[in-house]
Design a protein around this motif. Sequence first.
Motif, PDB file in Angstrom:
ATOM      1  N   VAL A 181       0.822  -1.154  -0.032  1.00  0.00           N
ATOM      2  CA  VAL A 181       0.145  -0.161  -0.183  1.00  0.00           C
ATOM      3  C   VAL A 181       0.820   1.225  -0.040  1.00  0.00           C
ATOM      4  O   VAL A 181       0.679   2.113  -0.588  1.00  0.00           O
ATOM      5  N   THR A 182       1.979   1.105   0.576  1.00  0.00           N
ATOM      6  CA  THR A 182       2.871   2.380   0.885  1.00  0.00           C
ATOM      7  C   THR A 182       3.952   2.498  -0.326  1.00  0.00           C
ATOM      8  O   THR A 182       4.780   3.229  -0.451  1.00  0.00           O
ATOM      9  N   ALA A 183       3.705   1.454  -1.347  1.00  0.00           N
ATOM     10  CA  ALA A 183       4.778   1.323  -2.401  1.00  0.00           C
ATOM     11  C   ALA A 183       4.825   2.842  -3.471  1.00  0.00           C
ATOM     12  O   ALA A 183       5.793   3.307  -3.718  1.00  0.00           O
ATOM     13  N   ASN A 184       3.704   3.231  -3.774  1.00  0.00           N
ATOM     14  CA  ASN A 184       3.335   4.448  -4.487  1.00  0.00           C
ATOM     15  C   ASN A 184       1.882   5.054  -4.303  1.00  0.00           C
ATOM     16  O   ASN A 184       1.149   4.512  -3.609  1.00  0.00           O
ATOM     17  N   GLU A 185       1.748   5.901  -5.036  1.00  0.00           N
ATOM     18  CA  GLU A 185       0.383   6.978  -4.622  1.00  0.00           C
ATOM     19  C   GLU A 185      -0.712   5.972  -5.245  1.00  0.00           C
ATOM     20  O   GLU A 185      -2.005   6.042  -4.746  1.00  0.00           O
ATOM     21  N   ASP A 186      -0.486   5.566  -6.453  1.00  0.00           N
ATOM     22  CA  ASP A 186      -1.533   4.707  -7.154  1.00  0.00           C
ATOM     23  C   ASP A 186      -1.863   3.482  -6.219  1.00  0.00           C
ATOM     24  O   ASP A 186      -2.834   3.141  -5.781  1.00  0.00           O
ATOM     25  N   ALA A 187      -0.899   2.765  -5.535  1.00  0.00           N
ATOM     26  CA  ALA A 187      -1.115   1.487  -4.648  1.00  0.00           C
ATOM     27  C   ALA A 187      -1.817   2.188  -3.283  1.00  0.00           C
ATOM     28  O   ALA A 187      -2.846   1.319  -3.034  1.00  0.00           O
ATOM     29  N   TRP A 188      -1.441   3.447  -2.756  1.00  0.00           N
ATOM     30  CA  TRP A 188      -2.006   3.941  -1.816  1.00  0.00           C
ATOM     31  C   TRP A 188      -3.552   4.185  -1.831  1.00  0.00           C
ATOM     32  O   TRP A 188      -4.421   3.668  -1.296  1.00  0.00           O
ATOM     33  N   ALA A 189      -3.832   4.690  -3.105  1.00  0.00           N
ATOM     34  CA  ALA A 189      -5.393   4.987  -3.429  1.00  0.00           C
ATOM     35  C   ALA A 189      -6.086   3.562  -3.616  1.00  0.00           C
ATOM     36  O   ALA A 189      -7.077   3.546  -2.979  1.00  0.00           O
ATOM     37  N   ALA A 190      -5.581   2.870  -4.343  1.00  0.00           N
ATOM     38  CA  ALA A 190      -6.130   1.464  -4.552  1.00  0.00           C
ATOM     39  C   ALA A 190      -6.501   0.727  -3.208  1.00  0.00           C
ATOM     40  O   ALA A 190      -7.623   0.021  -3.048  1.00  0.00           O
ATOM     41  N   GLY A 191      -5.474   0.659  -2.447  1.00  0.00           N
ATOM     42  CA  GLY A 191      -5.458  -0.019  -1.287  1.00  0.00           C
ATOM     43  C   GLY A 191      -6.474   0.652  -0.128  1.00  0.00           C
ATOM     44  O   GLY A 191      -7.456  -0.291   0.450  1.00  0.00           O
ATOM     45  N   HIS A 192      -6.510   1.807  -0.258  1.00  0.00           N
ATOM     46  CA  HIS A 192      -7.510   2.313   0.830  1.00  0.00           C
ATOM     47  C   HIS A 192      -8.952   2.730   0.390  1.00  0.00           C
ATOM     48  O   HIS A 192      -9.810   2.456   1.019  1.00  0.00           O
TER      49      HIS A 192
END
Length: 166
Positions: free
Chosen positions: A38-49
């Motif tokens: 989730v903390t890998a990049n902003e896209d992963a952050w948005a998708a995970g949350h």
Amino acid sequence: MIPFLLLVVAVLMGVPALLASNRSLKFNSWLGLRISPVTANEDAWAAGHTAAAGRLAAGSAGALAALVLCFLTADLHIVLLVVGLGWALGCTVAAAVAARRAAEPSAECAAGRGAAAPRTPQRCGRHSPHKLHHGRPDRHMTARAPFLGVTGLGVGGAPLRAPQNP
């Protein structure tokens, strides 16, 4: 003291759930799930949350329900604390699992193991040909036994062999 703990849990789960459901929870170091995909990049952050928002909201609602019941009953505070915190913990684990599943394709693509992360379930440039971009195996990928050299079953049940190193 017990109602205060339940209120803190409800707020700490409810605020990220609300922000994530509105897609307004930006990448930060204060609020959100701290899982490596989730903390890998902003896209992963948005998708995970976004994937975890409903489960976080359910955990917050459970803590709020236990808080309301604390004010209605005088002798069950400890039981309600255990039930409310247990529910919140279970919802947090479910949210973390959902966030990891949703964020892994974006994290893999950002790490250079694939193309840019698409929003739809498509095949990523360098991923396994039997794995969809969103991380779920195709219908053809039914079994794994890498110790036997078989990594899956293809169309018609023909085994797919792992590449042999020369």
